[in-house]
Design an enzyme around this catalytic site. Structure first.
Site, mmCIF file in Angstrom:
data_model
loop_
_atom_site.group_PDB
_atom_site.id
_atom_site.type_symbol
_atom_site.label_atom_id
_atom_site.label_comp_id
_atom_site.label_asym_id
_atom_site.label_seq_id
_atom_site.Cartn_x
_atom_site.Cartn_y
_atom_site.Cartn_z
ATOM 1 N N HIS A 116 17.584 39.756 -13.630
ATOM 2 C CA HIS A 116 17.728 38.991 -14.871
ATOM 3 C C HIS A 116 18.370 37.633 -14.613
ATOM 4 C CE1 HIS A 116 21.642 41.207 -14.695
ATOM 5 N NE2 HIS A 116 22.134 40.059 -15.142
ATOM 6 N N HIS A 163 24.301 32.787 -14.626
ATOM 7 C CA HIS A 163 24.123 33.407 -13.312
ATOM 8 C C HIS A 163 22.703 33.921 -13.132
ATOM 9 C CE1 HIS A 163 25.248 36.970 -15.819
ATOM 10 N NE2 HIS A 163 24.418 37.621 -15.027
ATOM 11 N N GLU A 177 24.891 37.300 -9.156
ATOM 12 C CA GLU A 177 25.251 38.702 -9.361
ATOM 13 C C GLU A 177 24.335 39.540 -8.474
ATOM 14 O OE1 GLU A 177 24.477 40.046 -13.369
ATOM 15 O OE2 GLU A 177 25.738 41.822 -13.141
#
Ligand code: CO
Length: 139
Positions: free
Chosen positions: A8, A81, A132
């Site tokens: 994502h 992110h 991440e």
């Protein structure tokens, strides 16, 4: 270590419900999860579903939220992110450290909004982007 799929893109926003509406109105991305509060992480989160990925909408919960400062600098919101999947989060963390990257916090993976362990890599060694890394979810 080679990262897997882009899971994502994290986007910080001042108002999650308004952001969902924007993705629906402008981009026809009408499928989104319910908004959930994660008080221990200082954020409210919802995911907008796309054909091959998701947008993670992050709204700060309070002034201590990690997203709060970001929104002070970017009042309309902005990209926060990127999240890549990895097959083994502990091995990925050790590999990142061995390569000289800065793992944020204690470096102990913790369970994020997706329900799987994650870590974050500091932007300074990563072309200016917060990254991440997420334990690959079961499919
Ligand atoms: Co994320």
């Amino acid at each position: 270590m080679q990262v897997g799929r882009l899971n994502h893109v994290g986007v910080a926003v001042p108002d999650i419900e308004a952001a969902k509406q924007t993705y629906a109105d402008l981009y026809g991305a009408t499928e989104a999860t319910e908004t959930r509060d994660f008080p221990h992480l200082g954020v409210r989160v919802a995911f907008v579903k796309l054909a091959n990925s998701e947008i993670e909408l992050l709204e700060p919960l309070g002034a201590d939220s990690p997203v709060h400062k970001f929104l002070e600098r970017n009042p309309k919101g902005g990209q926060h992110h990127l999240c890549f999947e990895v097959p083994d989060i502990i091995a990925a963390r050790d590999d990142m450290r061995a390569k000289g990257a800065t793992v944020l916090g204690t470096g102990d993976p913790y369970v994020g909004a997706h329900g799987v362990p994650v870590i974050f890599i500091h932007p300074k060694e990563s072309c200016g982007l917060l990254i991440e890394l997420m334990q690959e979810p079961a499919r």
